[in-house]
Design an enzyme around this catalytic site. Structure first.
Site, PDB file in Angstrom:
ATOM      1  N   ASP A 194     -26.044 -14.196 -35.369  1.00 20.58           N
ATOM      2  CA  ASP A 194     -25.585 -14.199 -36.771  1.00 20.58           C
ATOM      3  C   ASP A 194     -26.484 -15.074 -37.646  1.00 20.58           C
ATOM      4  O   ASP A 194     -26.894 -16.158 -37.233  1.00 20.58           O
ATOM      5  CB  ASP A 194     -24.140 -14.728 -36.795  1.00 20.58           C
ATOM      6  CG  ASP A 194     -23.419 -14.374 -38.077  1.00 20.58           C
ATOM      7  OD1 ASP A 194     -23.985 -13.635 -38.897  1.00 20.58           O
ATOM      8  OD2 ASP A 194     -22.275 -14.848 -38.246  1.00 20.58           O
ATOM      9  N   GLU A 234     -27.946  -5.790 -39.261  1.00 19.33           N
ATOM     10  CA  GLU A 234     -27.231  -6.106 -40.505  1.00 19.33           C
ATOM     11  C   GLU A 234     -28.157  -6.889 -41.434  1.00 19.33           C
ATOM     12  O   GLU A 234     -28.854  -7.813 -40.995  1.00 19.33           O
ATOM     13  CB  GLU A 234     -25.985  -6.954 -40.204  1.00 19.33           C
ATOM     14  CG  GLU A 234     -25.350  -7.515 -41.486  1.00 19.33           C
ATOM     15  CD  GLU A 234     -23.893  -7.910 -41.327  1.00 19.33           C
ATOM     16  OE1 GLU A 234     -23.140  -7.171 -40.666  1.00 19.33           O
ATOM     17  OE2 GLU A 234     -23.518  -8.957 -41.857  1.00 19.33           O
TER      18      GLU A 234
END
Ligand SMILES: [Zn+2]
Length: 468
Positions: free
Chosen positions: A142, A244
């Protein structure tokens, strides 16, 4: 030792289970050993929960390995900073059709907790095996920023990369006058022909680029777009990895036109991505509900969601912990097609458990957090007012868990996790870490109940207005 009831699995002629030990769990292998490392005792191989044994588990039982999942209609990322929350999280994902990302850490979180990507994933693998969770899950590196960070996550088998473009996004542009924008803008004929003074229909909405909006979008995002293209071409292309694009950790909200520009340019330049995380209007602060104008949020979310549908990806909503007032809007306007990330709320629930069962330890940690709060604000943006937190001496033990209903106290504990976990005494021993983990282990059933209720409430709200 007691066997975890769902943990018994067959691997060829061997039976592999997980046993609950006092201090640590252990795998038991009966029959021909498929390669686990451990010690034989009365004909049973007892294999500790090491990285090597986790890797073998992933090989023998593919459901314990992560896979790309963002193609699923609903996905939810639940980071687990402590490595102990997954069994509680799984109860929620047994009840809802959303597919979870169970390993999800930023480099910042790894540093603050003193963990590694390997350790984070191994904890998840063991929990998924123990609970026999067969629906599949993702592992998200992330908010990664550099080539090295992306490679670090990928080399540990992570199946999702969230590229954080915040260092390439120009925050100064929003404060520029039109004249300053014109002076800074370098003419690009191709882009002008594509966007400048153009209006694009997005379902029943329209996205318009006046000259200024267009030039500002170019200035703010061009280096970020170059970075995303570079990372994609170098590390992601051709691999089974969910990609992402995160543009959320910036000073200013992403306007719908800017979102459109970023998505459209990524696609034109050949980047395949599954999700985009814009920065929405209002504030998504850690551990508390949304702060801002719900009507404006709804109006902008309507366009953001339509843009994502037009280009064929999902919106990703970050810092989703405890944003109960906007969840129904998100579920409704994305038509139930979303990725939502929560990270620290399971840490808060863990600390609530401490307040419930070990009040004197909680008091120690809370008092320490107050002394390091200022340092923690280097890592997290919050608007906490410490003066609003009731003094510990005014609270009975029974009132301590009530602190977790108070936003300022929540944020105090929320952002100081790294400093709490890593605090050491004069002899170099952990001040709290070992005692906290022991207490969580002794009270794991209570912790899972808390997580099931709390994360379950997130899902219930997200699902509450999804159109049938
Ligand atoms: Zn984010």
């Amino acid at each position: 030792m007691e066997t975890y009831p769902k943990s018994t699995h067959r691997a060829g002629a061997a039976t592999v289970s997980m046993l609950r030990g006092t201090d640590a769990d252990v795998l038991s292998v009966v029959g021909p050993n498929p390669g686990f490392t451990g010690e034989e005792k009365d004909g049973v191989l007892l294999a500790p929960l090491t990285h090597e044994n986790a890797a073998l588990l992933r090989k023998l039982f593919p459901f314990t390995a992560p896979r790309p999942i963002l193609e699923s209609i609903r996905t939810v990322g639940v980071g687990d900073r402590l490595g102990i929350a997954t069994p509680g999280h799984l109860r929620v994902f047994e009840a809802y059709d959303a597919v979870p990302v169970l390993a999800q850490q930023s480099i910042r979180e790894l540093n603050l907790t003193g963990r590694t990507y390997a350790d984070v994933l191994d904890c998840v693998t063991f929990a998924v095996f123990r609970e026999d969770f067969q629906k599949g899950f993702g592992a998200d590196g992330d908010h990664l920023k550099t080539d090295e960070e992306v490679e670090y996550a990928l080399s540990n088998g992570y199946t999702m990369i969230t590229l954080d473009c915040s260092e390439q996004i120009r925050n100064d542009v929003t404060g520029m006058t039109n004249e300053q924008v014109d002076a800074a803008y370098a003419s690009d004929g191709d882009l002008e022909a594509l966007y400048c003074n153009k209006t694009f229909a997005v379902e029943d909405q329209a996205v318009t680029f006046g000259e200024q909006e267009f030039r500002r979008a170019c200035l703010i995002y061009s280096a970020a777009l170059d970075h995303a293209v570079h990372i994609y071409e170098t590390h992601i292309k051709g691999k089974p990895v969910d990609f992402e694009i995160s543009i959320d950790e910036t000073m200013t909200p992403t306007t719908p036109a800017q979102h459109y520009f970023v998505a459209s340019e990524l696609i034109r330049r050949g980047v395949r991505f599954a999700t985009v995380a814009p920065r929405f209007c209002g504030e998504f602060q850690k551990g508390i509900d949304y702060i801002g104008d719900l009507r404006q949020f709804e109006a902008e979310m309507r366009v953001h969601a339509a843009i994502a549908r037009k280009f064929g990806y999902k919106l990703s909503i970050h810092s989703g912990s405890d944003k109960f007032s906007v969840f129904p809007i998100i579920g409704r306007l994305t038509r139930g097609n979303f990725h939502v990330k929560t990270a620290g709320t399971n840490w808060l629930e863990a600390m609530r458990v401490i307040a419930m069962v070990a009040p004197s330890l909680y008091r120690e940690v809370h008092a320490f957090a107050l002394t390091v709060f200022h340092e923690a604000t280097k890592y997290y943006h919050v608007t906490t007012d410490l003066n609003k937190i009731p003094g510990l001496q005014t609270l009975t033990d029974a009132q301590l868990p009530g602190l977790f209903e108070q936003n300022d106290a929540r944020q105090l504990i929320h952002i100081t996790y790294g400093l709490i976990l890593n605090a050491k005494d004069a002899n170099g021993a952990y001040r709290f870490r070992d005692r906290l983990y022991r207490c969580w282990r002794e009270n794991d059933a209570l912790y899972y109940d808390r997580l099931e209720a709390h994360i379950g409430r997130h899902l219930a709200q997200l699902y509450s207005e999804i159109p049938k």
